[in-house]
Write a protein that holds these residues in place. Structure first.
Motif, PDB file in Angstrom:
ATOM      1  N   ALA A 118      10.726  68.755   3.325  1.00 14.32           N
ATOM      2  CA  ALA A 118       9.879  67.732   2.713  1.00 14.32           C
ATOM      3  C   ALA A 118       8.412  68.006   2.986  1.00 14.32           C
ATOM      4  CB  ALA A 118      10.266  66.353   3.250  1.00 14.32           C
ATOM      5  N   ASN A 119       7.566  67.234   2.315  1.00 15.29           N
ATOM      6  CA  ASN A 119       6.113  67.236   2.507  1.00 15.29           C
ATOM      7  C   ASN A 119       5.491  68.589   2.179  1.00 15.29           C
ATOM      8  OD1 ASN A 119       6.320  64.535   3.450  1.00 15.29           O
ATOM      9  ND2 ASN A 119       6.866  65.306   5.478  1.00 15.29           N
ATOM     10  N   ARG A 120       5.960  69.170   1.058  1.00 14.29           N
ATOM     11  CA  ARG A 120       5.403  70.429   0.599  1.00 14.29           C
ATOM     12  C   ARG A 120       5.124  70.365  -0.900  1.00 14.29           C
ATOM     13  NH1 ARG A 120       8.759  75.580   2.484  1.00 14.29           N
ATOM     14  NH2 ARG A 120      10.422  74.487   1.368  1.00 14.29           N
ATOM     15  N   ILE A 121       4.176  71.176  -1.324  1.00 14.07           N
ATOM     16  CA  ILE A 121       3.882  71.360  -2.740  1.00 14.07           C
ATOM     17  C   ILE A 121       4.507  72.689  -3.154  1.00 14.07           C
ATOM     18  CG2 ILE A 121       2.089  71.555  -4.496  1.00 14.07           C
ATOM     19  CD1 ILE A 121       0.202  70.084  -2.559  1.00 14.07           C
ATOM     20  N   LEU A 122       5.540  72.618  -3.991  1.00 12.93           N
ATOM     21  CA  LEU A 122       6.268  73.808  -4.411  1.00 12.93           C
ATOM     22  C   LEU A 122       5.848  74.214  -5.814  1.00 12.93           C
ATOM     23  CD1 LEU A 122       9.914  72.885  -3.313  1.00 12.93           C
ATOM     24  CD2 LEU A 122       8.133  74.019  -1.970  1.00 12.93           C
ATOM     25  N   THR A 123       5.702  75.512  -6.030  1.00 10.00           N
ATOM     26  CA  THR A 123       5.500  76.055  -7.366  1.00 10.00           C
ATOM     27  C   THR A 123       6.714  76.885  -7.735  1.00 10.00           C
ATOM     28  OG1 THR A 123       3.089  76.131  -7.066  1.00 10.00           O
ATOM     29  CG2 THR A 123       4.029  77.481  -8.836  1.00 10.00           C
ATOM     30  N   LEU A 124       7.338  76.534  -8.870  1.00 11.21           N
ATOM     31  CA  LEU A 124       8.523  77.230  -9.348  1.00 11.21           C
ATOM     32  C   LEU A 124       8.201  77.897 -10.677  1.00 11.21           C
ATOM     33  CD1 LEU A 124       9.683  74.957  -7.391  1.00 11.21           C
ATOM     34  CD2 LEU A 124      11.751  75.092  -8.766  1.00 11.21           C
ATOM     35  N   ARG A 125       8.507  79.179 -10.765  1.00 14.51           N
ATOM     36  CA  ARG A 125       8.353  79.898 -12.023  1.00 14.51           C
ATOM     37  C   ARG A 125       9.745  80.146 -12.609  1.00 14.51           C
ATOM     38  NH1 ARG A 125       5.266  83.871 -10.453  1.00 14.51           N
ATOM     39  NH2 ARG A 125       3.308  82.935 -11.160  1.00 14.51           N
ATOM     40  N   GLU A 126       9.890  79.832 -13.882  1.00 13.35           N
ATOM     41  CA  GLU A 126      11.181  79.943 -14.558  1.00 13.35           C
ATOM     42  C   GLU A 126      11.776  81.340 -14.386  1.00 13.35           C
ATOM     43  OE1 GLU A 126      13.077  79.152 -19.038  1.00 13.35           O
ATOM     44  OE2 GLU A 126      10.899  79.302 -18.759  1.00 13.35           O
ATOM     45  N   GLY A 127      12.995  81.374 -13.863  1.00 13.05           N
ATOM     46  CA  GLY A 127      13.692  82.629 -13.675  1.00 13.05           C
ATOM     47  C   GLY A 127      13.357  83.357 -12.392  1.00 13.05           C
ATOM     48  N   GLU A 128      12.334  82.900 -11.669  1.00 15.29           N
ATOM     49  CA  GLU A 128      11.899  83.577 -10.445  1.00 15.29           C
ATOM     50  C   GLU A 128      12.036  82.714  -9.208  1.00 15.29           C
ATOM     51  OE1 GLU A 128       8.025  85.354 -10.878  1.00 15.29           O
ATOM     52  OE2 GLU A 128       8.358  85.750 -13.012  1.00 15.29           O
ATOM     53  N   GLY A 129      12.323  81.438  -9.382  1.00 16.18           N
ATOM     54  CA  GLY A 129      12.489  80.553  -8.242  1.00 16.18           C
ATOM     55  C   GLY A 129      11.167  80.060  -7.682  1.00 16.18           C
ATOM     56  N   ILE A 130      11.164  79.758  -6.387  1.00 12.37           N
ATOM     57  CA  ILE A 130       9.977  79.216  -5.716  1.00 12.37           C
ATOM     58  C   ILE A 130       9.015  80.370  -5.408  1.00 12.37           C
ATOM     59  CG2 ILE A 130       9.143  78.004  -3.671  1.00 12.37           C
ATOM     60  CD1 ILE A 130      11.922  76.652  -3.531  1.00 12.37           C
ATOM     61  N   VAL A 131       7.830  80.315  -5.991  1.00  9.79           N
ATOM     62  CA  VAL A 131       6.849  81.383  -5.786  1.00  9.79           C
ATOM     63  C   VAL A 131       5.730  80.958  -4.850  1.00  9.79           C
ATOM     64  CG1 VAL A 131       7.351  82.448  -8.004  1.00  9.79           C
ATOM     65  CG2 VAL A 131       5.563  80.707  -7.871  1.00  9.79           C
ATOM     66  N   SER A 132       5.683  79.672  -4.521  1.00 11.82           N
ATOM     67  CA  SER A 132       4.678  79.181  -3.584  1.00 11.82           C
ATOM     68  C   SER A 132       5.186  77.909  -2.936  1.00 11.82           C
ATOM     69  CB  SER A 132       3.343  78.907  -4.296  1.00 11.82           C
ATOM     70  OG  SER A 132       2.415  78.279  -3.426  1.00 11.82           O
ATOM     71  N   ALA A 133       4.962  77.770  -1.629  1.00  8.20           N
ATOM     72  CA  ALA A 133       5.326  76.558  -0.896  1.00  8.20           C
ATOM     73  C   ALA A 133       4.198  76.252   0.078  1.00  8.20           C
ATOM     74  CB  ALA A 133       6.648  76.738  -0.163  1.00  8.20           C
ATOM     75  N   ILE A 134       3.438  75.209  -0.231  1.00 11.87           N
ATOM     76  CA  ILE A 134       2.273  74.848   0.579  1.00 11.87           C
ATOM     77  C   ILE A 134       2.571  73.568   1.340  1.00 11.87           C
ATOM     78  CG2 ILE A 134      -0.155  74.171   0.511  1.00 11.87           C
ATOM     79  CD1 ILE A 134      -0.409  75.826  -2.046  1.00 11.87           C
ATOM     80  N   THR A 135       2.320  73.602   2.635  1.00 14.04           N
ATOM     81  CA  THR A 135       2.486  72.417   3.472  1.00 14.04           C
ATOM     82  C   THR A 135       1.101  71.914   3.867  1.00 14.04           C
ATOM     83  OG1 THR A 135       4.559  73.297   4.363  1.00 14.04           O
ATOM     84  CG2 THR A 135       3.533  71.475   5.556  1.00 14.04           C
ATOM     85  N   PRO A 136       0.601  70.868   3.206  1.00 14.13           N
ATOM     86  CA  PRO A 136      -0.708  70.342   3.583  1.00 14.13           C
ATOM     87  C   PRO A 136      -0.673  69.777   4.998  1.00 14.13           C
ATOM     88  CG  PRO A 136       0.017  69.476   1.460  1.00 14.13           C
ATOM     89  CD  PRO A 136       1.199  70.123   2.104  1.00 14.13           C
ATOM     90  N   PRO A 137      -1.825  69.646   5.643  1.00 17.43           N
ATOM     91  CA  PRO A 137      -1.856  69.014   6.968  1.00 17.43           C
ATOM     92  C   PRO A 137      -1.242  67.622   6.915  1.00 17.43           C
ATOM     93  CG  PRO A 137      -3.977  70.016   6.454  1.00 17.43           C
ATOM     94  CD  PRO A 137      -3.159  70.087   5.203  1.00 17.43           C
ATOM     95  N   ARG A 138      -0.463  67.290   7.918  1.00 16.25           N
ATOM     96  CA  ARG A 138       0.196  65.982   7.929  1.00 16.25           C
ATOM     97  C   ARG A 138      -0.820  64.858   7.892  1.00 16.25           C
ATOM     98  NH1 ARG A 138       4.408  63.443   6.000  1.00 16.25           N
ATOM     99  NH2 ARG A 138       5.153  61.722   7.300  1.00 16.25           N
ATOM    100  N   LYS A 139      -1.952  65.049   8.571  1.00 16.72           N
ATOM    101  CA  LYS A 139      -3.008  64.051   8.520  1.00 16.72           C
ATOM    102  C   LYS A 139      -3.910  64.362   7.338  1.00 16.72           C
ATOM    103  CE  LYS A 139      -3.158  63.011  13.476  1.00 16.72           C
ATOM    104  NZ  LYS A 139      -3.997  62.959  14.689  1.00 16.72           N
ATOM    105  N   PRO A 140      -4.289  63.345   6.559  1.00 25.57           N
ATOM    106  CA  PRO A 140      -5.151  63.599   5.408  1.00 25.57           C
ATOM    107  C   PRO A 140      -6.519  64.091   5.853  1.00 25.57           C
ATOM    108  CG  PRO A 140      -4.953  61.237   5.815  1.00 25.57           C
ATOM    109  CD  PRO A 140      -3.969  61.923   6.728  1.00 25.57           C
ATOM    110  N   PRO A 141      -7.265  64.782   4.954  1.00 24.62           N
ATOM    111  CA  PRO A 141      -8.601  65.256   5.305  1.00 24.62           C
ATOM    112  C   PRO A 141      -9.547  64.095   5.583  1.00 24.62           C
ATOM    113  CG  PRO A 141      -8.217  65.460   2.961  1.00 24.62           C
ATOM    114  CD  PRO A 141      -6.908  65.099   3.581  1.00 24.62           C
ATOM    115  N   LYS A 142     -10.662  64.394   6.223  1.00 24.71           N
ATOM    116  CA  LYS A 142     -11.659  63.376   6.543  1.00 24.71           C
ATOM    117  C   LYS A 142     -12.120  62.680   5.286  1.00 24.71           C
ATOM    118  CE  LYS A 142     -16.123  62.707   8.813  1.00 24.71           C
ATOM    119  NZ  LYS A 142     -17.248  63.370   9.495  1.00 24.71           N
ATOM    120  N   ARG A 143     -12.107  61.347   5.341  1.00 25.46           N
ATOM    121  CA  ARG A 143     -12.462  60.553   4.170  1.00 25.46           C
ATOM    122  C   ARG A 143     -13.969  60.479   4.007  1.00 25.46           C
ATOM    123  NH1 ARG A 143      -7.805  60.822   1.508  1.00 25.46           N
ATOM    124  NH2 ARG A 143      -6.097  59.809   2.591  1.00 25.46           N
ATOM    125  N   THR A 144     -14.382  60.347   2.738  1.00 26.97           N
ATOM    126  CA  THR A 144     -15.811  60.195   2.456  1.00 26.97           C
ATOM    127  C   THR A 144     -16.203  58.743   2.516  1.00 26.97           C
ATOM    128  OG1 THR A 144     -15.324  60.054   0.092  1.00 26.97           O
ATOM    129  CG2 THR A 144     -15.803  62.228   0.979  1.00 26.97           C
TER     130      THR A 144
END
Length: 586
Positions: free
Chosen positions: A560-586
Motif C-alpha cells: 500500500a501507499n505507493r503510486i504505481l505505473t502500469l504499461r499494457e503488456g509490460e506490467g508495473i514499470v514504476s513504483a514510487i513510495t512517497p514519504p509517509r509524512k506530507p511535505p512542508k505546507r505553505t
C-alpha cells in the motif's frame, strides 16, 4: 428493463437489492467531534493568482454570462505531478487595454505545494468564452493533449512534449463553419480501435441579437425577479461525435453514429464509462431543463439513447431536471458503476444506482442525498476523502443570478460546498459542517476537478469560482488511512488508457474504477486511479482490463501507499513510495 419504481425504492432495503451483496455499515460520525479529515483552501499560498472573469458581477444580461466554465488537473509534462489548467471568460461591456484581457492559464506544479504560471511559454493563452476542457492523448505520442470548448469555436491543443502546445484545430478537421456553444466534452475510444475519439456537448444556439433582455418574457424571470433569459425559450443545439482517423485528423460521424436521434437538447456535461459491463464505452450526458441522455454503445459504431428505459433520464417522479454535473463510481462496491448528477435550485441532485444490467434506480431519497435542495449545484466528484475504500461525494455550488442578493429571495448568489460521507450501507450523510473552512467558504462556483496534487496519498479538489480566484482545497488527514494510486499507460489501447478498468481487492472488499475523460462540470480530473484501502497494508489483487483487446492483467500482494505505473503488456514499470509524512505546507 425499466429502472426501478418509487415503491421499490422506498420499501426495499438497499442491502437486499443484490442477493450476493453484503455491506457493512459504518458507525455514524459523532456530531460532537470534528472530522479527522478537513479541506483547507491553499490556492493563494500555492500561487494560483489568475482571477476568473466571467460576465457581469452584479448583473448578467445573457445566459452565457451565468454558465461559467471548467478546469483541469493533468500532468502535461509527465513528471508525475498534477499541473493545473484554468479556463477563463470575458465581459461584453469591457474594452481591455492591450495585454490585459483575461486569458486561460497553465500552472506547473513545483512539487513543493506551489505552482508557477507558465502560460506565456505554453501557447495556451486565449481570450474568449471558454467553457469546457477534457484531456487525452489523441495521437498516442505519449503526451496528453487538451480539447477546449468555447462559445465561438472550439480548439484542439496538441501537446508538443516540451512544455508548449500548438493549436491544430483546422489541421485535425475539427473546425465548425459556424459559431456554436460547446460545453462539456469527453475523449473515448467508442469503436475500440486503439485511438481516442471525441464527443462534444453543445448547449444553445445563441444569437445575442435574437435573445430577449431580462424581464421581457416569462423565460426571463425567476421568482418575480427580472433575470437573463433561458435556457427555455432559446433553441437547443445538438451534440457532436468525431471519429479519430489515426493520422491526426477526425471525421464528423455525429449523424451516422445516431447521436442526433434524441434531437436538440440543452446538453452541459458528458462522461464515458461502460455502464452495462459489456466491454464497450457508453456516454451519459447531463441536460439542462430536459431529459438527460444515455447513449448505449451498439458495438457497431452507433449509439442508442436508452436513458428513459434505463431510468436515468428523469427524477424518480418522472420530472425533467436542470442537469449540470456528473460523477461516476461504484459507490456500493457491487461491481457496477453508478451515477450522481447535480441539478438546479429547489430540486435535489440525483443518485442513480446501477441495477446490475445497465439500468438504474433513482435512490436519491433512500440514500440520504435528498436532504439538500437550496443550491444551484455544479461540479461534483466521487472522492474517497478518508481513504476508507468507499467513495464519498464532494459537490460545489453557486447561483446563476447575482441579482438575487439585492432582491432578498432567501437564496444567496454565493454558497458553501457539500460533502456526503459514504456510510457503507448504501446511504450517505451530509458532513459538510465537519469538513473545515475549504468546504464552508462561500463562492459562486462552477467547475471542479479532483486529484492528489501534492502526491501525499489523499484526494484534493480544484474549484473554479466565478469572478474570483480559484480554490485549491487541500485534503488534510485523508492519508491517515492507506491507499494505492495507479497510472495506466496503453500500448495496444489508446496511450492514455481511457476506458481501462481497474479492480482492487483487499480481503473481502472489492472496488472498481475506470480511466475517464471529462466529467464533473465541463472539467477534467486526475487520470490516475486512486483507491482508499482503509487499514489494509497490502492489495491482495489488482486486476486491470485493457479496453481494446479486453485482456486482463493481474497482480497480487502489492504494498500500500505507493503510486504505481502500469504499461499494457509490460506490467508495473514504476513504483514510487512517497514519504509517509506530507511535505512542508505553505
Amino acid at each position: 428493463m425499466l429502472g426501478g419504481s418509487l415503491l421499490e425504492a422506498l420499501t426495499t432495503p438497499l442491502w437486499n437489492w443484490k442477493g450476493k451483496r453484503s455491506l457493512e455499515a459504518a458507525p455514524l460520525p459523532n456530531p460532537g467531534v470534528s472530522s479527522p479529515v478537513t479541506f483547507v483552501d491553499v490556492g493563494r499560498q500555492a500561487g494560483l493568482d489568475a482571477p476568473n472573469v466571467w460576465g457581469g458581477v452584479q448583473q448578467k444580461r445573457y445566459i452565457v454570462e451565468a454558465k461559467g466554465s471548467g478546469l483541469a488537473f493533468f500532468d502535461y509534462d509527465n513528471d508525475g505531478w498534477l499541473d493545473i489548467y484554468l479556463s477563463n471568460g470575458t465581459r461584453f461591456d469591457t474594452k481591455w487595454p492591450p495585454g490585459q484581457a483575461p486569458t486561460s492559464h497553465l500552472y506547473k506544479n513545483n512539487r513543493d505545494g506551489t505552482f508557477t504560471d507558465v502560460t506565456a511559454k505554453s501557447g495556451l493563452a486565449r481570450t474568449g468564452w471558454q467553457t469546457g476542457v477534457c484531456v487525452g492523448d489523441y495521437d498516442n505520442d505519449g503526451w496528453d493533449d487538451l480539447f477546449c470548448s468555447f462559445w465561438g469555436h472550439n480548439i484542439l491543443f496538441h501537446n508538443n512534449g516540451d512544455g508548449t502546445f500548438t493549436d491544430v484545430t483546422a489541421q485535425a478537421r475539427l473546425t465548425q463553419d459556424r459559431v456554436r456553444w460547446g460545453v462539456g466534452c469527453t475523449w473515448l475510444d467508442y469503436d475500440r480501435d486503439g485511438r481516442l475519439d471525441l464527443f462534444v456537448c453543445n448547449y444553445i444556439q445563441l444569437d445575442l441579437a435574437k435573445v430577449p433582455l431580462p424581464g421581457d418574457t416569462k423565460f426571463c424571470e425567476w421568482k418575480g425577479v427580472p433575470v437573463l433569459c433561458g435556457p427555455r425559450g432559446l433553441p437547443a443545439d445538438t451534440n457532436l461525435l468525431y471519429h479519430n482517423n489515426g493520422d491526426g485528423t477526425f471525421t464528423d460521424v455525429t449523424e451516422k453514429a445516431g447521436i442526433l436521434k434524441p434531437g436538440p437538447r440543452y446538453a452541459i456535461s458528458a462522461v464515458s464509462y461502460d455502464f452495462d459491463n459489456d466491454g464497450w464505452p457508453d456516454i451519459y450526458v447531463s441536460v439542462d431543463s430536459e431529459p438527460s441522455i444515455l447513449y448505449q454503445n451498439n458495438h457497431d459504431g452507433t449509439f442508442t439513447d436508452n436513458a428513459v428505459m434505463a431510468g436515468c433520464a428523469y427524477d424518480i417522479n418522472g420530472h425533467e431536471q436542470a442537469g449540470m454535473g456528473i460523477a461516476v463510481a461504484d459507490y456500493d462496491c457491487d461491481g457496477w458503476l453508478d451515477i450522481y448528477k447535480t441539478n438546479f435550485i429547489d430540486d435535489t441532485c440525483d443518485l442513480y444506482h446501477n441495477n446490475g444490467d445497465g439500468s438504474f434506480t433513482d435512490v436519491t431519497f433512500p440514500a440520504g442525498i435528498g436532504v439538500n435542495s437550496k443550491y444551484v449545484c455544479w461540479g461534483c466528484g466521487f472522492v474517497d476523502y478518508d481513504n476508507d475504500g468507499w467513495p464519498d461525494i464532494l459537490q460545489v455550488n453557486g447561483h446563476v443570478y447575482p441579482e438575487v442578493d439585492s432582491h432578498h429571495v432567501g437564496q444567496p448568489f454565493k454558497n458553501p460546498r457539500i460533502v456526503y460521507h459514504n456510510l457503507r450501507n448504501g446511504r450517505f450523510k451530509d458532513v459538510s459542517a465537519e469538513m473545515g473552512p475549504g468546504i464552508a467558504e462561500r463562492y459562486s462556483s462552477r467547475g471542479a476537478a479532483f486529484g492528489d496534487y501534492d502526491n501525499d496519498g489523499d484526494v484534493d479538489a480544484l474549484v473554479l469560482n466565478m469572478n474570483d480566484l480559484p480554490s485549491l482545497l487541500r485534503n488534510d488527514g485523508g492519508n491517515k488511512n492507506n491507499w494505492i494510486k495507479i497510472k495506466l499507460m496503453g500500448t495496444q489501447c489508446n496511450r492514455t488508457a481511457i476506458g481501462a478498468r481497474a479492480r482492487v481487492v483487499t480481503g473481502a472488499h472489492s472496488q472498481i474504477n475506470e480511466v475517464a475523460s471529462g466529467g464533473s462540470v465541463m472539467s477534467q480530473s486526475d487520470l490516475r486511479l486512486h483507491f482508499g484501502l482503509g487499514q489494509a497494508t497490502v492489495v491482495d489483487l489488482l486486476e486491470v482490463t485493457w479496453p481494446t483487446t479486453r485482456k486482463v492483467e493481474r497482480f497480487s500482494r502489492l504494498q500500500a501507499n505507493r503510486i504505481l505505473t502500469l504499461r499494457e503488456g509490460e506490467g508495473i514499470v514504476s513504483a514510487i513510495t512517497p514519504p509517509r509524512k506530507p511535505p512542508k505546507r505553505t
